[in-house]
Write a protein that holds these residues in place. Structure first.
Motif, PDB file in Angstrom:
ATOM      1  N   THR A 171      -0.015  -5.550  15.285  1.00 55.43           N
ATOM      2  CA  THR A 171       1.242  -5.065  15.862  1.00 55.43           C
ATOM      3  C   THR A 171       1.674  -3.740  15.254  1.00 55.43           C
ATOM      4  O   THR A 171       1.842  -2.735  15.956  1.00 55.43           O
ATOM      5  N   PHE A 172       1.867  -3.728  13.925  1.00 58.16           N
ATOM      6  CA  PHE A 172       2.459  -2.556  13.278  1.00 58.16           C
ATOM      7  C   PHE A 172       1.421  -1.550  12.801  1.00 58.16           C
ATOM      8  O   PHE A 172       1.765  -0.392  12.555  1.00 58.16           O
ATOM      9  N   GLY A 173       0.171  -1.979  12.672  1.00 59.90           N
ATOM     10  CA  GLY A 173      -0.847  -1.052  12.215  1.00 59.90           C
ATOM     11  C   GLY A 173      -1.671  -0.450  13.332  1.00 59.90           C
ATOM     12  O   GLY A 173      -1.853   0.766  13.403  1.00 59.90           O
ATOM     13  N   VAL A 174      -2.165  -1.317  14.244  1.00 61.28           N
ATOM     14  CA  VAL A 174      -3.065  -0.853  15.305  1.00 61.28           C
ATOM     15  C   VAL A 174      -2.284  -0.399  16.536  1.00 61.28           C
ATOM     16  O   VAL A 174      -2.463   0.726  17.017  1.00 61.28           O
ATOM     17  N   THR A 175      -1.419  -1.274  17.068  1.00 64.50           N
ATOM     18  CA  THR A 175      -0.714  -0.961  18.319  1.00 64.50           C
ATOM     19  C   THR A 175       0.339   0.118  18.125  1.00 64.50           C
ATOM     20  O   THR A 175       0.348   1.138  18.831  1.00 64.50           O
ATOM     21  N   LEU A 176       1.253  -0.093  17.181  1.00 66.56           N
ATOM     22  CA  LEU A 176       2.353   0.848  16.986  1.00 66.56           C
ATOM     23  C   LEU A 176       1.984   1.981  16.029  1.00 66.56           C
ATOM     24  O   LEU A 176       2.548   3.076  16.129  1.00 66.56           O
ATOM     25  N   GLY A 177       1.085   1.730  15.112  1.00 63.93           N
ATOM     26  CA  GLY A 177       0.671   2.762  14.162  1.00 63.93           C
ATOM     27  C   GLY A 177       1.755   3.169  13.186  1.00 63.93           C
ATOM     28  O   GLY A 177       1.741   4.291  12.674  1.00 63.93           O
ATOM     29  N   TRP A 178       2.698   2.271  12.913  1.00 59.24           N
ATOM     30  CA  TRP A 178       3.800   2.606  12.009  1.00 59.24           C
ATOM     31  C   TRP A 178       3.402   2.533  10.540  1.00 59.24           C
ATOM     32  O   TRP A 178       3.908   3.299   9.725  1.00 59.24           O
ATOM     33  N   LEU A 179       2.529   1.596  10.206  1.00 59.64           N
ATOM     34  CA  LEU A 179       2.219   1.339   8.806  1.00 59.64           C
ATOM     35  C   LEU A 179       0.717   1.313   8.574  1.00 59.64           C
ATOM     36  O   LEU A 179      -0.043   0.947   9.472  1.00 59.64           O
ATOM     37  N   PRO A 180       0.265   1.695   7.371  1.00 59.87           N
ATOM     38  CA  PRO A 180      -1.166   1.609   7.055  1.00 59.87           C
ATOM     39  C   PRO A 180      -1.605   0.154   6.945  1.00 59.87           C
ATOM     40  O   PRO A 180      -0.805  -0.726   6.604  1.00 59.87           O
ATOM     41  N   ILE A 181      -2.858  -0.115   7.240  1.00 58.64           N
ATOM     42  CA  ILE A 181      -3.346  -1.497   7.287  1.00 58.64           C
ATOM     43  C   ILE A 181      -4.354  -1.811   6.197  1.00 58.64           C
ATOM     44  O   ILE A 181      -4.909  -2.908   6.170  1.00 58.64           O
ATOM     45  N   GLY A 182      -4.598  -0.893   5.287  1.00 52.24           N
ATOM     46  CA  GLY A 182      -5.573  -1.160   4.243  1.00 52.24           C
ATOM     47  C   GLY A 182      -5.382  -0.254   3.048  1.00 52.24           C
ATOM     48  O   GLY A 182      -4.843   0.853   3.162  1.00 52.24           O
ATOM     49  N   GLY A 183      -5.812  -0.750   1.889  1.00 49.87           N
ATOM     50  CA  GLY A 183      -5.723   0.035   0.672  1.00 49.87           C
ATOM     51  C   GLY A 183      -4.344  -0.022   0.041  1.00 49.87           C
ATOM     52  O   GLY A 183      -3.389  -0.547   0.610  1.00 49.87           O
ATOM     53  N   LEU A 184      -4.268   0.546  -1.168  1.00 54.31           N
ATOM     54  CA  LEU A 184      -3.004   0.558  -1.899  1.00 54.31           C
ATOM     55  C   LEU A 184      -2.283   1.894  -1.751  1.00 54.31           C
ATOM     56  O   LEU A 184      -1.054   1.938  -1.705  1.00 54.31           O
ATOM     57  N   VAL A 185      -3.031   2.967  -1.674  1.00 55.90           N
ATOM     58  CA  VAL A 185      -2.477   4.300  -1.439  1.00 55.90           C
ATOM     59  C   VAL A 185      -3.435   5.047  -0.526  1.00 55.90           C
ATOM     60  O   VAL A 185      -4.579   4.630  -0.323  1.00 55.90           O
ATOM     61  N   THR A 186      -2.973   6.158   0.020  1.00 51.46           N
ATOM     62  CA  THR A 186      -3.814   6.983   0.881  1.00 51.46           C
ATOM     63  C   THR A 186      -4.833   7.731   0.030  1.00 51.46           C
ATOM     64  O   THR A 186      -4.467   8.554  -0.821  1.00 51.46           O
ATOM     65  N   VAL A 187      -6.099   7.418   0.242  1.00 56.38           N
ATOM     66  CA  VAL A 187      -7.169   8.009  -0.564  1.00 56.38           C
ATOM     67  C   VAL A 187      -7.303   9.495  -0.244  1.00 56.38           C
ATOM     68  O   VAL A 187      -7.344   9.889   0.925  1.00 56.38           O
ATOM     69  N   GLY A 188      -7.363  10.309  -1.285  1.00 57.05           N
ATOM     70  CA  GLY A 188      -7.571  11.737  -1.107  1.00 57.05           C
ATOM     71  C   GLY A 188      -6.342  12.524  -0.715  1.00 57.05           C
ATOM     72  O   GLY A 188      -6.433  13.740  -0.505  1.00 57.05           O
ATOM     73  N   ALA A 189      -5.183  11.871  -0.628  1.00 54.76           N
ATOM     74  CA  ALA A 189      -3.971  12.585  -0.225  1.00 54.76           C
ATOM     75  C   ALA A 189      -3.420  13.450  -1.352  1.00 54.76           C
ATOM     76  O   ALA A 189      -2.719  14.432  -1.097  1.00 54.76           O
ATOM     77  N   GLY A 190      -3.688  13.068  -2.594  1.00 52.13           N
ATOM     78  CA  GLY A 190      -3.209  13.853  -3.726  1.00 52.13           C
ATOM     79  C   GLY A 190      -1.706  13.837  -3.877  1.00 52.13           C
ATOM     80  O   GLY A 190      -1.116  14.821  -4.341  1.00 52.13           O
ATOM     81  N   LEU A 200       2.951   4.301  -1.539  1.00 54.27           N
ATOM     82  CA  LEU A 200       2.653   2.980  -2.100  1.00 54.27           C
ATOM     83  C   LEU A 200       3.472   1.896  -1.414  1.00 54.27           C
ATOM     84  O   LEU A 200       2.927   0.839  -1.051  1.00 54.27           O
ATOM     85  N   VAL A 201       4.764   2.135  -1.235  1.00 50.69           N
ATOM     86  CA  VAL A 201       5.630   1.146  -0.575  1.00 50.69           C
ATOM     87  C   VAL A 201       5.171   0.893   0.854  1.00 50.69           C
ATOM     88  O   VAL A 201       5.150  -0.251   1.324  1.00 50.69           O
ATOM     89  N   ALA A 202       4.791   1.964   1.565  1.00 52.13           N
ATOM     90  CA  ALA A 202       4.332   1.808   2.944  1.00 52.13           C
ATOM     91  C   ALA A 202       3.082   0.927   3.017  1.00 52.13           C
ATOM     92  O   ALA A 202       2.937   0.111   3.934  1.00 52.13           O
ATOM     93  N   HIS A 203       2.180   1.072   2.053  1.00 53.21           N
ATOM     94  CA  HIS A 203       0.967   0.249   2.033  1.00 53.21           C
ATOM     95  C   HIS A 203       1.256  -1.198   1.641  1.00 53.21           C
ATOM     96  O   HIS A 203       0.478  -2.097   1.971  1.00 53.21           O
ATOM     97  N   LEU A 204       2.353  -1.429   0.908  1.00 53.25           N
ATOM     98  CA  LEU A 204       2.668  -2.774   0.432  1.00 53.25           C
ATOM     99  C   LEU A 204       3.471  -3.602   1.426  1.00 53.25           C
ATOM    100  O   LEU A 204       3.526  -4.829   1.312  1.00 53.25           O
ATOM    101  N   ILE A 205       4.109  -2.958   2.384  1.00 54.14           N
ATOM    102  CA  ILE A 205       5.034  -3.683   3.280  1.00 54.14           C
ATOM    103  C   ILE A 205       4.336  -4.833   3.995  1.00 54.14           C
ATOM    104  O   ILE A 205       4.783  -5.988   3.943  1.00 54.14           O
ATOM    105  N   LEU A 206       3.231  -4.569   4.659  1.00 51.89           N
ATOM    106  CA  LEU A 206       2.551  -5.620   5.418  1.00 51.89           C
ATOM    107  C   LEU A 206       1.972  -6.712   4.514  1.00 51.89           C
ATOM    108  O   LEU A 206       2.155  -7.905   4.801  1.00 51.89           O
ATOM    109  N   PRO A 207       1.259  -6.377   3.424  1.00 53.93           N
ATOM    110  CA  PRO A 207       0.765  -7.452   2.557  1.00 53.93           C
ATOM    111  C   PRO A 207       1.874  -8.311   1.963  1.00 53.93           C
ATOM    112  O   PRO A 207       1.725  -9.535   1.861  1.00 53.93           O
TER     113      PRO A 207
END
Length: 337
Positions: A171-190, A200-207
């Motif tokens: 729902t929120f990751g694939v269809t709506l694209g509001w939140l990330p669906i994997g990992g703890l932080v965005t890799v390579g974002a710096g 970090l909070v955005a990655h933790l919401i769904l889990p």
């Protein structure tokens, strides 16, 4: 004329606390020893070992397998291996992880913060939301709001966490694209500072939602039942008769005693979440203790699995001690004597 009460010396006041801590530390030591013995014995009964797994992924001869087993002590009798493990454990040496090519303590130190963040966030969210739901339901017992909240709690209670995780991802990751669906932080974002924290909070919401919905239902029902029971006690009726504001009666006088069963449940929740995190961390690709234990099982990395179980058991014992201390703070009737 009766003598005035003489204050107890500080040493006398500290003795009950020291005796309590001494008893609990002795109990914790016994529990940890039993856990270590049980875990080691069960894992030794499992067929195969790390060398068998390595031989399946490489062209290893029988002579090389025998040599490696001798090198790592896997050819020793069970009691000899147990003695070596206990001796190393007494020196805070958790062993070596073959698959990760690093000491077990190093691997756990890298993965533990992820599980700690996930568990702490889940406990805080579930305890806060569940308690508020229970208090609102208790104050409006029998009303439509009470029935709706109980129905929501029942749905949360009956739905497995992996189903909720899949629904949230779709729902929120694939269809709506509001939140990330994997990992703890965005890799390579710096990212750094507040941007890193927001990521970090955005990655933790769904889990966190997937992990805590079951406990939200439990806290809601516990808080509702406890609030209804406490609200009928004499001191609450006396507070209302004295004209104390209703919000103070509910959230100061009644809720403090109603929190006692919730504190017990919070301690049990931490124990369950450490084990339940395996599923959620696997689904969301989080590099935590649960995912580490899951991988260690399939890779037959016995040292790593023993290390994860030892640290998990130690956390449970420490949380149990904290819960006992919270009981003393919340309920004046509970003493350390």
């Amino acid at each position: 004329m009766a003598d005035a009460a003489v204050p107890r010396p500080a040493a006398d006041r500290l003795r009950p606390a020291l005796r309590f801590l001494g008893r609990r530390l002795l109990q914790a030591l016994i529990v940890m020893l039993l856990v270590v013995l049980l875990n080691f014995s069960v894992l030794q009964l499992a067929p195969g070992d790390m060398i068998s797994v390595l031989s399946g992924s490489s062209d290893m001869t029988a002579e090389q397998m025998v040599s490696l087993r001798a090198q790592y002590g896997l050819d020793q009798p069970w009691l000899a291996r147990l003695g070596i493990y206990l001796f190393n454990l007494a020196q805070f040496d958790l062993g070596y992880s073959f698959r990760n090519a690093a000491p077990v303590a190093t691997v756990i130190a890298e993965r533990f913060p992820t599980t700690l963040i996930l568990v702490v966030a889940s406990v805080i969210v579930s305890l806060t939301v569940g308690t508020l739901m229970g208090v609102v339901a208790a104050r409006r017992a029998g009303s439509l709001a009470d029935l709706v909240l109980l129905a929501v709690a029942l749905v949360f209670y009956a739905t497995p966490s992996f189903v909720i995780a899949i629904v949230l991802i779709l729902t929120f990751g694939v269809t709506l694209g509001w939140l990330p669906i994997g990992g703890l932080v965005t890799v390579g974002a710096g990212l750094t500072g507040w941007a890193w924290l927001a990521d970090l909070v955005a990655h933790l919401i769904l889990p966190v939602i997937a992990l805590c919905t079951f406990y939200v239902a439990i806290y809601a029902r516990l808080a509702r039942a406890s609030m209804l029971e406490v609200s009928s006690l004499d001191y609450v009726r006396t507070a209302r008769a004295k004209g104390v504001p209703e919000w103070r009666v509910v959230y100061v006088h009644a809720l403090r005693n109603a929190l006692l069963p919730l504190v017990t449940m919070a301690g049990l929740q931490v124990s369950s979440l450490i084990g339940g995190a395996i599923l959620v961390e696997t689904v969301f690709g989080l590099p935590g203790m649960g995912r580490t234990a899951y991988d260690a099982i399939f890779e037959r990395d016995t040292n790593l699995l023993l290390g994860v179980m030892f640290v998990s058991a130690l956390c449970v014992v420490l949380v149990s001690l904290v819960v006992d201390l919270l009981y003393v703070l919340l309920d004046p009737r509970v003493s350390l004597e």
